[in-house]
Design an enzyme around this catalytic site. Structure first.
Site, short mmCIF file in Angstrom:
data_model
loop_
_atom_site.label_atom_id
_atom_site.label_comp_id
_atom_site.label_asym_id
_atom_site.label_seq_id
_atom_site.Cartn_x
_atom_site.Cartn_y
_atom_site.Cartn_z
CG ASN A 16 -2.18 -0.41 0.90
OD1 ASN A 16 -3.44 -0.42 0.31
ND2 ASN A 16 -2.25 -2.20 1.19
CG ASN A 110 -6.10 1.74 9.37
OD1 ASN A 110 -5.37 1.38 9.02
ND2 ASN A 110 -7.03 0.80 9.55
CG HIS A 112 -9.92 -2.51 8.31
ND1 HIS A 112 -8.97 -3.09 8.91
CD2 HIS A 112 -10.56 -3.68 7.89
CE1 HIS A 112 -9.60 -4.59 9.70
NE2 HIS A 112 -10.87 -4.80 8.55
CD GLU A 182 -5.83 -3.80 1.32
OE1 GLU A 182 -4.91 -2.59 1.82
OE2 GLU A 182 -6.29 -5.01 1.81
C1 GAR Z 1 -3.62 -4.52 3.98
O1 GAR Z 1 -4.67 -5.64 3.50
C2 GAR Z 1 -3.50 -3.66 4.88
O2 GAR Z 1 -5.23 -3.56 4.28
C3 GAR Z 1 -3.90 -4.76 6.14
O3 GAR Z 1 -2.71 -5.00 5.78
C4 GAR Z 1 -2.25 -4.82 4.84
C5 GAR Z 1 -1.07 -4.72 4.84
O4 GAR Z 1 -0.52 -4.90 3.45
N1 GAR Z 1 -4.17 -3.74 7.23
C6 GAR Z 1 -5.13 -4.22 8.18
O5 GAR Z 1 -5.32 -5.14 8.95
C7 GAR Z 1 -5.13 -2.42 9.60
N2 GAR Z 1 -6.10 -3.75 10.51
P1 GAR Z 1 0.98 -3.57 2.72
O6 GAR Z 1 1.76 -3.90 3.88
O7 GAR Z 1 1.06 -5.17 2.01
O8 GAR Z 1 0.47 -2.58 2.48
#
Ligand code: GAR
Length: 202
Positions: A16, A110, A112, A182
Site C-alpha cells: 500500500n 487507515n 482496512h 486497496e
Molecule cells: C493490507 O491488507 C491492509 O489493509 C492491512 O494489512 C495489509 C498490509 O499490506 N491492514 C490491516 O489489517 C489493519 N487493520 P501491505 O503491507 O502490503 O500494504
C-alpha cells in the site's frame, strides 16, 4: 501549490505504501509528498521501499522502545520534526496512543481490508480478516479507508469499495483481490485528503 508532508506508518511489506509512491510519481497525488516512513517492525520491507525514494525510514516499535511513554514521545518527535500534515496507516499493526490521535485529529487515515463495520476491531487485521470472511461464507468483502479515532476501526469512513467473495476462494486469492482494490482506494483517499488539507476544508 504547497505539498502536504505525509508520514506513512507500516509494519510489513508495504504494497500500500508502494501504491502511494506510485500515485505520487505519476502525478495522480499532486498535493502531497512522502517525507517519512515509520515502521513498528525493524525488518519490514516497507523500510526498503522508503529508502529507495529517499524518504526517512525509521523503526519505532515495542522492541526498541519498551516504555510506552518513550515510544509515544519518539512518535510525536518524528511527526513534528518532519512537519507531517497527514499520517497514513498502511498495514500498521499497532494501536496509536490517544495523545497522537488528539494531536492529529482528522489527519490520520487507515486502510482496512474489509467492509467496515464488518470484520474489523480488535483481533481483525491482515490475513485474519480474510479467514473470518471465508469462515462466515460472506458473499462480499472489500476495503475501507477511514479516519482514525480513539477506537479500533471506528473512525468516520472516507472511501469504501466492495469485492466479490468466490466459493473457490482461499485466504490468498481473496486477500489478493482485496489488495488490488486497496491499491486504488488508498491513493484516491490520500489525493482527496491532501486537497482538502490544502484548502483548509478539514
Ligand atoms: C493490507 O491488507 C491492509 O489493509 C492491512 O494489512 C495489509 C498490509 O499490506 N491492514 C490491516 O489489517 C489493519 N487493520 P501491505 O503491507 O502490503 O500494504
Amino acid at each position: 501549490m504547497s505539498k502536504v508532508n505525509i508520514t506513512v506508518m507500516v509494519s510489513g511489506g508495504g504494497t500500500n505504501l508502494q501504491a502511494i509512491i506510485d500515485g505520487i510519481d505519476s502525478g495522480y497525488i499532486d498535493q502531497g509528498r512522502i517525507v517519512q516512513v515509520i515502521s513498528s517492525r525493524k525488518e519490514a520491507f516497507a523500510l526498503t521501499r522508503a529508502s529507495k525514494i529517499g524518504a526517512i525510514g525509521i523503526h519505532i516499535g515495542k522492541d526498541n522502545f519498551h516504555d510506552e511513554e518513550k515510544r509515544t514521545a519518539a512518535l510525536i518527535e518524528a511527526l513534528s520534526r518532519t512537519q507531517t500534515g497527514l499520517v497514513v496507516l498502511a498495514g500498521y499493526m499497532s494501536i496509536l496512543p490517544p495523545e497522537i490521535i488528539k494531536r492529529y485529529r482528522h489527519r490520520i487515515i487507515n486502510i482496512h481490508p474489509s467492509l467496515i463495520p464488518k470484520f474489523c476491531g480488535l483481533g481483525f487485521y491482515g490475513q485474519k480478516v480474510h479467514e473470518a470472511v471465508l469462515a462466515c461464507q460472506a458473499p462480499i468483502s472489500g476495503a475501507t479507508v477511514h479516519f482514525v479515532d480513539e477506537g479500533i476501526d471506528t473512525g468516520e469512513i472516507i472511501l469504501q469499495k466492495e469485492v466479490p467473495v468466490l466459493k473457490t476462494d482461499t485466504v490468498n486469492t481473496l486477500s489478493a483481490r482485496v489488495l488490488e482494490v486497496e491499491h486504488r482506494l488508498l491513493p484516491e483517499a490520500v489525493r482527496l485528503l491532501c486537497k482538502k488539507i490544502n484548502q483548509n476544508l478539514i
